[in-house]
Design a protein around this motif. Structure first.
Motif, mmCIF file in Angstrom:
data_model
loop_
_atom_site.group_PDB
_atom_site.id
_atom_site.type_symbol
_atom_site.label_atom_id
_atom_site.label_comp_id
_atom_site.label_asym_id
_atom_site.label_seq_id
_atom_site.Cartn_x
_atom_site.Cartn_y
_atom_site.Cartn_z
ATOM 1 N N SER A 1 0.800 -1.216 0.000
ATOM 2 C CA SER A 1 0.000 0.000 0.000
ATOM 3 C C SER A 1 0.834 1.268 0.000
ATOM 4 O O SER A 1 0.311 2.353 -0.245
ATOM 5 C CB SER A 1 -0.978 -0.010 1.175
ATOM 6 N N ASP A 2 2.133 1.160 0.265
ATOM 7 C CA ASP A 2 2.928 2.392 0.202
ATOM 8 C C ASP A 2 3.484 2.652 -1.203
ATOM 9 O O ASP A 2 4.097 3.683 -1.439
ATOM 10 C CB ASP A 2 4.070 2.351 1.231
ATOM 11 N N ASP B 1 -4.455 8.353 0.449
ATOM 12 C CA ASP B 1 -3.107 7.890 0.774
ATOM 13 C C ASP B 1 -2.046 8.748 0.094
ATOM 14 O O ASP B 1 -1.001 9.057 0.671
ATOM 15 C CB ASP B 1 -2.934 6.424 0.355
#
Lengths: 227, 227
Positions: free
Chosen positions: A82-83, A142
């Motif tokens: 997810s990064d 994000d």
DNA sequence: TGTACATCAGTGAACGCGCGTTCACTGATGTAC
DNA sequence: TGTACATCAGTGAACGCGCGTTCACTGATGTAC
């Protein structure tokens, strides 16, 4: 579970599969009650034991197709750490096309010209149809949290589009600027435009190496979003 | 010009107008031979004096619609001084939407799901359908000549898409890099994607101020193209 | 456990509808001499 | 200029087709007592 209930479930499943078969073989015009009955070796009226009308049949079908597409694309997206923001976007974009090319008629039913005298009801179908948009919105959250700063802004004042923010908030997405939303949407439109061209367009047929071409389009969206 | 020939021309015109009327009132499903006859107060078979089949009727209609759209957008574009590159792009993008919103059913016929068992023939219709693409290509030539440098490039080597270059050359467009073509096409897809959403989409109906929204999309394309 | 009744899946015929296209026809408009 | 013939626009009936949906029905499966 009694025999009767089991058989009913099996038949319901079979009806859905047959409907998708019709779609794949003959496009959306082939989606008729009588055609479906033919495919199932049933008499047309028998289908009315399972479905109240052609309209209801379409609604069920829409819902399944939206779900399938969203499942597929989401799985591809979720497989990326997810990064890795660019990777998530790229996976999303790639999976979107993959699904479309593997299911051109399903894609067309969902994304093409709305069917006359049929409107997708704003129920579960809509919640499925919206999943990918929400996925993108979360990706946008994000990205902003990670310091990616969007450069697209609406002409007028801040919050020229209050309805949009409000809607996102109702879906639990609150930490995203209007600018980020618009940037993401722009990327989405670019990808969708490319797919419409590939599936419907004048050029879709010939001319070029379509994989390279789409790849260039994905790069364009990356430039747009990540700079 | 004799009376007979005059009247034939008038009737041909009337048929076309009536066909567009059907389209505007009822969408593409309304485009039937019998419906057309009804609208003209003729018996269905009478139409076969003017048109060999429904297919031919559609072809004529497509050609006219493509021509109309291209005329409209091109006029808007040509009204901007040719050294104002951003202005030309913006005029193009704006006119594209204007035409679409004023002629949603015509737009849909051209851009939506291809009609079953009908393919637009690759004749004059195609030359009309392609006009806007060529306009963009020329804009791209001018932009490159003016020192605007595109940043999108295909993954592989230079000239990963030889067919594209060759096609453009056959249309008299030779002074444009592959990168510029792809950049322009990306902008085109972004705009078209936005229009598909507005005309077909789940969100098209409500949610936001659509003018502001589209404006933001045009800004996005400008960023993409002009940096 | 066996019987009487209710539920249900599927049948088959029929309804009214609109579609594209054909065909032989009528009557008016145009043309040749 | 007048007549004989050819061309043409439009008529009206008919063709075969597929559609969604209804209805009364049969026979098998399930349920209550």
């Amino acid at each position: 579970m009694s025999t009767r209930a089991e058989r009913r479930e099996i038949t319901e499943r079979a009806i859905l599969d047959a409907a998708r078969g019709l779609l794949v073989e003959g496009g959306q015009e082939a989606l008729t009650v009588r055609g479906l009955a033919r495919k199932l070796n049933l008499v047309p009226s028998a289908l009315y034991r399972y479905v109240a009308s052609r309209e209801e049949l379409l609604t069920i079908l829409f819902s399944h197709i939206y779900t399938d597409m969203a499942d597929f694309v989401q799985a591809a997206h979720d497989a990326v750490p997810s990064d890795d923001l660019r990777g998530r976007w790229r996976a999303f974009a790639t999976a979107l096309r993959e699904w479309a090319l593997e299911h051109p008629y399903e894609w067309t039913l969902i994304n093409g010209t709305p069917l006359r005298d049929y409107h997708v009801p704003p129920t579960e179908t809509l919640t499925q149809g919206i999943r990918l948009h929400l996925l993108l919105a979360r990706l946008g959250e994000d990205a902003e949290a990670a310091g990616v700063h969007p450069r697209i802004r609406p002409e007028g004042s801040p919050s020229a589009m209050p309805g949009l923010k409000q809607f996102l908030a109702s879906q639990g997405i609150e930490n995203i600027s209007e600018e980020s939303v618009l940037t993401g949407v722009a990327g989405w439109h670019l990808l969708m435009g490319a797919l419409y061209e590939e599936l419907f367009g004048l050029f879709g047929a010939d001319l070029e190496d379509k994989d390279v071409y789409y790849d260039a389009m994905v790069s364009a969206t990356e430039k747009l979003i990540f700079g």
